[in-house]
Structures are given as C-alpha cells and as structure tokens.
Design an enzyme around this catalytic site. Structure first.
Site, PDB file in Angstrom:
ATOM      1  CG  ASP A 102      -0.942  -7.945 -20.098  1.00 46.66           C
ATOM      2  OD1 ASP A 102      -0.876  -6.717 -20.361  1.00 46.66           O
ATOM      3  OD2 ASP A 102      -0.289  -8.802 -20.707  1.00 46.66           O
ATOM      4  CG  HIS A 103      -0.701  -2.142 -17.502  1.00 44.88           C
ATOM      5  ND1 HIS A 103       0.488  -2.791 -17.278  1.00 44.88           N
ATOM      6  CD2 HIS A 103      -0.404  -1.084 -18.288  1.00 44.88           C
ATOM      7  CE1 HIS A 103       1.452  -2.141 -17.901  1.00 44.88           C
ATOM      8  NE2 HIS A 103       0.946  -1.109 -18.525  1.00 44.88           N
ATOM      9  CG  HIS A 132       2.505  -5.700 -21.771  1.00 42.33           C
ATOM     10  ND1 HIS A 132       1.582  -6.003 -20.785  1.00 42.33           N
ATOM     11  CD2 HIS A 132       3.551  -5.127 -21.134  1.00 42.33           C
ATOM     12  CE1 HIS A 132       2.067  -5.611 -19.617  1.00 42.33           C
ATOM     13  NE2 HIS A 132       3.254  -5.093 -19.791  1.00 42.33           N
ATOM     14  CB  ALA A 156      -0.921   0.003   1.215  1.00 41.94           C
ATOM     15  CG  ASP A 207       7.405 -10.017   8.990  1.00 38.01           C
ATOM     16  OD1 ASP A 207       7.500 -10.560   7.863  1.00 38.01           O
ATOM     17  OD2 ASP A 207       8.217 -10.195   9.911  1.00 38.01           O
ATOM     18  CE  LYS A 242      -1.484   0.426 -22.024  1.00 40.66           C
ATOM     19  NZ  LYS A 242      -1.429   1.636 -21.211  1.00 40.66           N
ATOM     20  CD  GLU A 265       8.945   1.880 -21.744  1.00 37.55           C
ATOM     21  OE1 GLU A 265       9.441   2.567 -20.833  1.00 37.55           O
ATOM     22  OE2 GLU A 265       8.852   0.654 -21.711  1.00 37.55           O
ATOM     23  CE  LYS A 298       4.027   6.735 -22.457  1.00 39.43           C
ATOM     24  NZ  LYS A 298       4.337   5.321 -22.220  1.00 39.43           N
TER      25      LYS A 298
END
Ligand code: NAD
Length: 489
Positions: A177-178, A240, A13, A85, A182, A216, A345
C-alpha cells in the site's frame, strides 16, 4: 544499514510501475550504498526483450528521474531479462536456471524476492508456479511482493489469499500500500507518540472530528477499462484511506515491531462501526464527475471517457463518515473524501480540536477559530498547527496564527520515494509498512456493505462538475453535525 544479498525478480518488467517507480527506487538505494553489491534483478514479461534491451530501458527510466546518475553502467549490469509466459512451466524452469546461475555469480545466498508488478489476475498462477517449478527451492528467504488491488471484494480477496498462502507464509507476503511508504504517513505515529502535547489530547474528550482528504485533479486517463470494474471506494477507500484512519486512531503499540503495530491497526479496523443497508446514505456519499473545467481548460465527464459505459454507475468520488466504537473514539466522526477531477491534487489530514469551554475574547459575531492540526501528506509534506493569538494593537482581540513545519527537501536523491522505502523494508524483512491479511479482510468487509448497497441502487450521476470538491451531499454530511470541510488548498 545495507540490505542482505538478494535476487529480485520483477514480473511485469516492461510495465509502467516498473519503469516509473521500481527502477529509479532501486537505483537510489544502490547509489546511497544501501543495496548490497550482492544483488541481481531478473526482469520478466511477455515481450521478447534481451538483457541489453532491458538495461537500456532501466538506464532511461533512471535518467528521467535523476540527471547525474553516477555508476549507472555498473547498476544496469546487474539486470537480466527473460521473456515469459505466466502459465507455462517451461518458462519457469528457464527462469529457475537463470536464477540459480545468478545465485552463483553474485553470491546471492538463495535469497529471493518475487515482485509481481502486473495485473492481479495472474498473482495466484504465478505464486503456484514458483513453488511447483522449484523457484522457491533454495536455502535463503523467499518473499512475495504484490501490488494492489488485493481482490475486488472480501470473497475474491479470500480466494487470492488462499492461493498465495499455499506457497508463501503470511510473514513472507508483502502487500504493497504505497501510502504506507509516504514520509508523512509514517510521520503520523511519530507526531502522536513522540510529543507530550498531542497524545494526551488524542481522544474524544479533546478532538471533535478528523478529516482526511485525498483529491486528484486527473480523470481516469487511459485506465477507464480498469476503473469501471473498481471505482473510488475500492481503489482508494478500502486500502489507502482506511490505512490512514487506522494509523490516526490506533492505540500506542507496546513496541515498534511489525506485529505490535499491525495488531493495533487491526483493532481499529475491527472497531469500525459497520453500516447497514438503509443507513448507508446517512454515512456515505458517492459521486461521479461530469464535464467541467480544470486549470481553465474544459474537460469531459467520466461517462464520455474512453472505455467507460455511457450510463456508468461507477463512483469517481466518495465521502464518508466513519465511527470507531471504542473507548478512545466513541462519538468522534472520522470524515474521509477522495475523488478524481477535483479542485486540487492534495492529501491532507485535519484534526479539529474541541472548542474551549468559554470564549473570553468573543467580540460581536466572531467566534474563535478551533485549533487544527493539519498533516500535509502530499504534494507538500509538513505540519501546520492553527492557534489563536493576540492581534497586534491596543485591543485584546484575537487573530488566527499558524505554526508551520515544512519537510522542504529538494526533490531528487534526498527525498526517498515511497517505493524506495518499501523496497528497502522488504529487502531487510521489515513488514511494518505492508498490509497484513487481517487488515485486508476487515477493510473489505467494511467496504463490501457499501458497494453492495450502491450496486442495488441506480446512481444519479454525474453529480459534480470536474474541477470542484464533489457533490453537495458531501458538504451536508458534515453540515448536519455542525462541521464543515476545512479547505485543502
Ligand atoms: P502495465 O500494464 O504497465 O504492465 C503490466 C506488465 O505485465 C507488463 O510488463 C506486461 O508485459 C506484463 N504482462 C501482462 N500480461 C502478461 C502475461 N500474460 N505474461 C507475462 N507478463 C505479462 O501495468 P502497471 O501499471 O505496471 O501495473 C502493474 C500492477 O501494479 C497492477 O497490479 C497495478 O494495479 C499496480 N499498480 C500500478 C501503479 C502505477 O503507478 N502504474 C500504481 C499502483 C499499483
């Protein structure tokens, strides 16, 4: 549609991902009324924070992405913090007690999402403790969300999978898998399956090749240490890039259910031609950036970056040719390339159609341009169709024209970020846009052959300058078949 009541436990977090993506995404869902008011978040990490410190942190993270954050106080009041922990049962028991308490306070019905936003080496341990220490002993759903990387190769991925599958069933594991969150990646299937003018042409009779570029401009930044153990092939291609290939190549699913869509994707990955040892240089090119110039500024080479071995063999660039040996795609190369410190990019897909049988408008040395369908994934989102039309004037000459669709929403609340969509899906129990184990396994077995071969050979690095589109071998990969990379800028 609103999400069901749920407790969301975020491990890691205090980390970068939670701050940049998870908190703003949750806030957007909250603000749009998509998040049930029966929700609570427990932030878990090592630091000795309190609820108040976490709330302050979440407030800051939301305010950097959205200025007029209405009801932010109410939103952050749902957040709690526990120092933790990862290998100590006592920690988990305290966590369980807090979770049970919040279950009552917020009416969460025992529904729990465990989001592991931390280094993968802890995934197995955390999953095991969640079970042993009773955090999964409630009547509601229990879902595990894990970030990449999922293993380092097939072997380690299997090992990790075995450990988490002892606790969670495949249906309850959400491997992020971001790219799959999209907007324009999700649009691939709609463009294909909702338009009469594309699907009939979507095969080896009409398409000559497909190109996917994900470039990138950044180098490795402070992540040199991690990147040295990974490289572009593992970091980008295994997940990706192969996911985009699967979406472009899959057969129409019989229904839009996670099961049907994933099973079509699995078939594509299973049909990827496996490339054997000595043949690899004919299909794959690796690169590593040397010093160069980005936006007029001099930048250092990869080997000079922090925490990078000065003789590093790590790939910061990969280009490859994939063949899908099935009826639809036999003979059509799928070219992919991805890398750091490139010219722009950009993530784009170019579908190049075959030339028409004869050119009536052939004038001296000028050929007709091929028709291209370009899907812009990021930073622009949209579609461009390249056609030939008549050039204005007396003569019957052609000129290339472009039909453009731009998904030009104002950035901000209206643009759902990938993580917002993925969190929403997970809360609703829709796993379509997460990777199934079968996909992970097939992708690793494809990629492993390449990495094993590369590891057995010393690379001639650096072989491209920062600020360029990669080594010349990547261009030759296409040139030898009469193609070229279409520009992405
Ligand atoms: P980070 O280093 O910023 O954060 C790691 C978090 O884990 C911190 O909250 C830290 O307190 C916690 N942590 C570390 N060791 C711990 C321990 N022993 N016990 C308890 N907590 C511990 O990392 P991050 O960038 O947020 O990335 C997290 C995960 O997400 C990684 O798997 C990464 O590969 C993946 N990921 C990150 C991004 C990104 O944009 N940052 C993008 C894609 C995937």
């Amino acid at each position: 549609a609103e999400t069901p009541a749920s407790l969301i436990m975020i491990f890691g977090a205090t980390g970068d991902l939670a701050k940049r993506k998870l908190y703003p995404s949750l806030y957007h869902l909250f603000r749009k009324g998509k998040l049930s008011e029966h929700f609570a978040v427990i932030g878990v990490a090592r630091r000795p924070w309190t609820d108040e410190v976490l709330r302050e942190h979440v407030r800051d993270s939301v305010l950097t992405s959205i200025k007029d954050a209405e009801n932010i106080e109410e939103f952050v009041s749902h957040f709690y913090y526990k120092p933790h922990d990862v290998s100590d049962s006592q920690s988990y028991i305290q966590l369980k007690n807090l979770a049970n308490e919040l279950d009552q306070t917020y009416g969460l019905e025992g529904n729990r999402i465990f989001y592991l936003a931390m280094a993968p080496e802890f995934f197995g341990t955390i999953a095991e403790h969640l079970k042993i220490d009773g955090l999964t002993d409630t009547n509601g759903f229990h879902r595990l969300v894990i970030e990449k990387p999922f293993g380092h190769d097939l072997e380690s991925a299997k090992e990790l999978n075995k450990r988490i599958r002892n606790v969670f069933s495949e249906n309850d594991i959400y491997r992020i898998d971001h790219y799959l969150g999209k907007e324009m990646v999700q649009n691939i299937e709609v463009i294909r399956f909702a338009n009469a003018i594309f699907e009939p042409l979507w095969n080896n009779r009409f398409i000559s090749n497909i190109q996917i570029t994900s470039s990138e401009m950044l180098g490795v930044e402070e992540r040199g240490g991690y990147y040295e153990t990974s490289g572009a092939l593992r970091d980008m291609v295994q997940n990706h890039m192969l996911q985009m290939v699967a979406l472009l190549a899959m057969e129409p699913p019989i229904r839009l259910t996670p099961k049907e869509i994933r099973s079509e994707k699995v078939k594509v990955l299973g049909a990827l031609r496996s490339i054997e040892h000595d043949d690899i240089p004919n299909f794959f090119v690796r690169g590593q950036y040397g010093p160069g110039e980005i936006n007029g500024e001099k930048v250092i080479g990869y080997r000079e970056e922090q925490n990078v071995n000065e003789e590093s063999n790590t790939d910061t660039y990969v280009a490859g040719k994939l063949m899908i040996d099935n009826f639809r795609w036999a003979g059509v190369p799928f070219y992919i390339r991805t890398g750091k410190r490139m010219t722009a990019k950009s993530t784009k897909i170019v579908i190049q159609f075959k030339d028409i049988p004869m050119n009536l408008y052939y004038k001296s040395e000028k050929d007709l341009d091929p028709n291209l369908l370009v899907i812009h994934i990021q930073p622009e989102e949209g579609i461009t169709l390249h056609l030939n039309a008549k050039d204005t004037g007396q003569m019957m000459e052609t000129t290339p024209v472009k039909l453009n669709f731009s998904n030009n929403h104002a950035p901000g609340l209206n643009t759902p970020e990938a993580y917002e969509k993925l969190l929403f899906d997970c809360l609703r129990g829709d796993a379509t846009n997460f990777t199934h184990w079968d996909e992970v396994a097939l992708s690793w077995s494809f990629v492993d052959k390449i990495s094993h071969y590369w590891e057995s050979q010393k690379a001639k690095f650096p072989n491209y300058s920062a600020g360029t589109m990669g080594p010349k071998e990547a261009d030759e990969l296409l040139e030898k078949e009469g193609f070229k990379w279409w520009p992405v800028t």
